[in-house]
Design a protein around this motif. Structure first.
Motif, PDB file in Angstrom:
ATOM      1  N   MET A   1      -3.845   3.239  17.480  1.00 15.66           N
ATOM      2  CA  MET A   1      -3.081   2.833  16.305  1.00 15.66           C
ATOM      3  C   MET A   1      -1.634   3.276  16.474  1.00 15.66           C
ATOM      4  N   PRO A   2      -0.713   2.589  15.792  1.00 18.57           N
ATOM      5  CA  PRO A   2       0.695   2.963  15.946  1.00 18.57           C
ATOM      6  C   PRO A   2       0.994   4.305  15.309  1.00 18.57           C
ATOM      7  N   GLY A   3       2.135   4.896  15.703  1.00 22.23           N
ATOM      8  CA  GLY A   3       2.587   6.114  15.057  1.00 22.23           C
ATOM      9  C   GLY A   3       3.230   5.780  13.724  1.00 22.23           C
ATOM     10  N   VAL A   4       4.121   6.638  13.279  1.00 18.24           N
ATOM     11  CA  VAL A   4       4.795   6.398  12.005  1.00 18.24           C
ATOM     12  C   VAL A   4       5.687   5.160  12.120  1.00 18.24           C
ATOM     13  N   LEU A   5       5.499   4.218  11.209  1.00 15.63           N
ATOM     14  CA  LEU A   5       6.360   3.032  11.143  1.00 15.63           C
ATOM     15  C   LEU A   5       7.271   3.186   9.929  1.00 15.63           C
ATOM     16  N   GLU A   6       8.549   2.900  10.111  1.00 16.64           N
ATOM     17  CA  GLU A   6       9.517   3.117   9.036  1.00 16.64           C
ATOM     18  C   GLU A   6      10.423   1.909   8.892  1.00 16.64           C
ATOM     19  N   HIS A   7      10.776   1.612   7.669  1.00 16.12           N
ATOM     20  CA  HIS A   7      11.733   0.539   7.413  1.00 16.12           C
ATOM     21  C   HIS A   7      12.612   0.945   6.237  1.00 16.12           C
ATOM     22  N   ARG A   8      13.930   0.781   6.394  1.00 16.85           N
ATOM     23  CA  ARG A   8      14.894   1.144   5.362  1.00 16.85           C
ATOM     24  C   ARG A   8      15.361  -0.119   4.632  1.00 16.85           C
ATOM     25  N   LEU A   9      15.376  -0.029   3.307  1.00 15.05           N
ATOM     26  CA  LEU A   9      15.729  -1.160   2.468  1.00 15.05           C
ATOM     27  C   LEU A   9      16.828  -0.754   1.484  1.00 15.05           C
ATOM     28  N   LEU A  10      17.464  -1.755   0.906  1.00 13.78           N
ATOM     29  CA  LEU A  10      18.470  -1.527  -0.138  1.00 13.78           C
ATOM     30  C   LEU A  10      19.520  -0.518   0.298  1.00 13.78           C
ATOM     31  N   ASP A  11      20.159  -0.817   1.420  1.00 15.90           N
ATOM     32  CA  ASP A  11      21.209   0.055   1.967  1.00 15.90           C
ATOM     33  C   ASP A  11      20.704   1.467   2.225  1.00 15.90           C
ATOM     34  N   ALA A  12      19.461   1.549   2.685  1.00 17.40           N
ATOM     35  CA  ALA A  12      18.813   2.817   3.064  1.00 17.40           C
ATOM     36  C   ALA A  12      18.495   3.717   1.879  1.00 17.40           C
ATOM     37  N   ARG A  13      18.655   3.220   0.665  1.00 17.13           N
ATOM     38  CA  ARG A  13      18.273   4.033  -0.500  1.00 17.13           C
ATOM     39  C   ARG A  13      16.766   4.119  -0.648  1.00 17.13           C
ATOM     40  N   LEU A  14      16.058   3.123  -0.131  1.00 15.77           N
ATOM     41  CA  LEU A  14      14.605   3.080  -0.195  1.00 15.77           C
ATOM     42  C   LEU A  14      14.055   3.046   1.228  1.00 15.77           C
ATOM     43  N   VAL A  15      13.205   4.000   1.539  1.00 11.37           N
ATOM     44  CA  VAL A  15      12.604   4.086   2.869  1.00 11.37           C
ATOM     45  C   VAL A  15      11.092   3.962   2.737  1.00 11.37           C
ATOM     46  N   LEU A  16      10.526   3.005   3.455  1.00 14.88           N
ATOM     47  CA  LEU A  16       9.073   2.850   3.502  1.00 14.88           C
ATOM     48  C   LEU A  16       8.555   3.446   4.798  1.00 14.88           C
ATOM     49  N   GLN A  17       7.458   4.176   4.713  1.00  9.81           N
ATOM     50  CA  GLN A  17       6.823   4.748   5.895  1.00  9.81           C
ATOM     51  C   GLN A  17       5.326   4.466   5.848  1.00  9.81           C
ATOM     52  N   LEU A  18       4.795   3.998   6.969  1.00 10.07           N
ATOM     53  CA  LEU A  18       3.350   3.866   7.144  1.00 10.07           C
ATOM     54  C   LEU A  18       2.923   5.002   8.055  1.00 10.07           C
ATOM     55  N   LEU A  19       2.216   5.977   7.486  1.00 10.78           N
ATOM     56  CA  LEU A  19       1.797   7.153   8.238  1.00 10.78           C
ATOM     57  C   LEU A  19       0.411   6.921   8.812  1.00 10.78           C
ATOM     58  N   PRO A  20       0.198   7.239  10.085  1.00 15.09           N
ATOM     59  CA  PRO A  20      -1.074   6.929  10.743  1.00 15.09           C
ATOM     60  C   PRO A  20      -2.175   7.922  10.408  1.00 15.09           C
ATOM     61  N   ALA A  21      -3.377   7.564  10.777  1.00 11.44           N
ATOM     62  CA  ALA A  21      -4.520   8.473  10.652  1.00 11.44           C
ATOM     63  C   ALA A  21      -4.475   9.439  11.826  1.00 11.44           C
ATOM     64  N   ALA A  22      -3.712  10.503  11.678  1.00 12.95           N
ATOM     65  CA  ALA A  22      -3.529  11.489  12.746  1.00 12.95           C
ATOM     66  C   ALA A  22      -3.243  12.843  12.123  1.00 12.95           C
ATOM     67  N   ALA A  23      -3.543  13.896  12.865  1.00 18.81           N
ATOM     68  CA  ALA A  23      -3.271  15.245  12.376  1.00 18.81           C
ATOM     69  C   ALA A  23      -1.782  15.393  12.068  1.00 18.81           C
ATOM     70  N   TYR A  24      -1.464  16.131  11.012  1.00 16.93           N
ATOM     71  CA  TYR A  24      -0.066  16.322  10.655  1.00 16.93           C
ATOM     72  C   TYR A  24       0.117  17.634   9.900  1.00 16.93           C
ATOM     73  N   SER A  25       1.335  18.090   9.868  1.00 17.26           N
ATOM     74  CA  SER A  25       1.769  19.207   9.038  1.00 17.26           C
ATOM     75  C   SER A  25       3.188  18.879   8.634  1.00 17.26           C
ATOM     76  N   ALA A  26       3.431  18.646   7.341  1.00 14.99           N
ATOM     77  CA  ALA A  26       4.727  18.124   6.914  1.00 14.99           C
ATOM     78  C   ALA A  26       5.138  18.694   5.573  1.00 14.99           C
ATOM     79  N   ARG A  27       6.446  18.717   5.361  1.00 20.72           N
ATOM     80  CA  ARG A  27       7.010  19.138   4.086  1.00 20.72           C
ATOM     81  C   ARG A  27       7.987  18.055   3.629  1.00 20.72           C
ATOM     82  N   ASP A  28       7.776  17.521   2.422  1.00 18.14           N
ATOM     83  CA  ASP A  28       8.626  16.455   1.911  1.00 18.14           C
ATOM     84  C   ASP A  28       9.965  17.022   1.439  1.00 18.14           C
ATOM     85  N   PRO A  29      11.055  16.342   1.768  1.00 14.03           N
ATOM     86  CA  PRO A  29      12.371  16.809   1.315  1.00 14.03           C
ATOM     87  C   PRO A  29      12.507  16.675  -0.199  1.00 14.03           C
ATOM     88  N   VAL A  30      13.047  17.697  -0.847  1.00 15.18           N
ATOM     89  CA  VAL A  30      13.104  17.696  -2.312  1.00 15.18           C
ATOM     90  C   VAL A  30      14.192  16.778  -2.855  1.00 15.18           C
TER      91      VAL A  30
END
Length: 256
Positions: free
Chosen positions: A1-30
């Motif tokens: 399966m693919p890794g993280v797929l990302e697409h930026r919309l609306l002048d990069a104000r909106l970012v879509l990410q498709l996260l794969p079924a894979a081990a991860y450790s992440a912290r979302d930016p506040v």
């Protein structure tokens, strides 16, 4: 399966990410507001706006809204496919000052699966993706109509995860649930957002996608191993879900 797929919309104000079924450790930016929907069951540990970690079990169809300023740490040994929208600046994603989760959100699951299809497409339809993304981030303003997950349905989800390669009937799943078929069908749709049959097909497709992306097992063998009646059954299910044939999916995402 693919890794993280990302697409930026609306002048990069909106970012879509498709996260794969894979081990991860992440912290979302506040500094970002985030809205995500679980496309595949996820289990692990997380910490919501604190250092206190606790176990989580996020079922498919769970919509999670995190306002700006709320930091989320999440970690999983297996992961699970997840559609995430990040929005910076003024936005309709308002949920007060805390993280909100809504299980069984059928509309969110449908939009998440459609955005997945658009993100995986060889040529992205930016207009369609933008319209879908805007509909998605508008969901928190609408009435969700979801209910809390029913505990015994966890046994049904686990049975599907363990036995997806076998023929599974509604009657078998109802025995596991401890209620009749009509009660199971009603409760499953309310908790997950789709029918048991649709979820079994999704689990089989997830398994098939992993096999297609790793190695060169014949398509007929993949179909059999994942519970499809035959190779053409796998092909029609994948085309309906992602708009790709098994061969085209393998050619694009095979990593072995």
């Amino acid at each position: 399966m693919p890794g993280v797929l990302e697409h930026r919309l609306l002048d990069a104000r909106l970012v879509l990410q498709l996260l794969p079924a894979a081990a991860y450790s992440a912290r979302d930016p506040v500094q970002w507001q985030t809205l995500g929907v679980t496309l595949e069951r996820q289990r692990g540990v997380h910490a919501i706006d604190s250092d206190h970690r606790e176990d989580f079990d996020s079922w498919p169809g769970t919509l999670a809204l995190t306002p700006k300023g709320v930091e989320v740490f999440s970690e999983s040994l297996s992961g699970g496919e997840y559609l995430l929208a990040r929005w910076q600046g003024e936005a309709p994603l308002i949920a007060g000052a805390r993280r909100v989760q809504c299980p069984g959100h059928a509309r969110a699951l449908a939009l998440g699966r459609e955005m997945r299809r658009l993100l995986l497409a060889p040529v992205r339809d930016v207009l369609a993706l933008e319209q879908c993304a805007l509909a998605f981030i508008g969901l928190p303003q609408q009435q969700a109509g979801a209910v809390a997950s029913m505990p015994r349905l966890e046994l049904v989800l686990q049975q599907i995860a363990d036995q997806y390669a076998q023929p599974l009937s509604l009657a078998q799943l109802a025995v596991t649930y401890g209620h009749n078929e009509l009660r199971l069908l009603r409760d499953f749709r309310r908790a997950v957002g789709i029918t048991p049959h649709a979820w079994i097909t999704e689990v089989r497709l997830q398994a098939a996608r992993r096999l297609l992306a790793h190695g060169d097992l014949p398509l007929a063998a993949i179909a059999q191993d994942c519970g499809f009646a035959h190779q053409s059954h796998l092909g029609s299910a994948l085309r309906h879900s992602l708009g790709m044939t098994p061969r085209s999916y393998r050619q694009r995402f095979c990593i072995s």
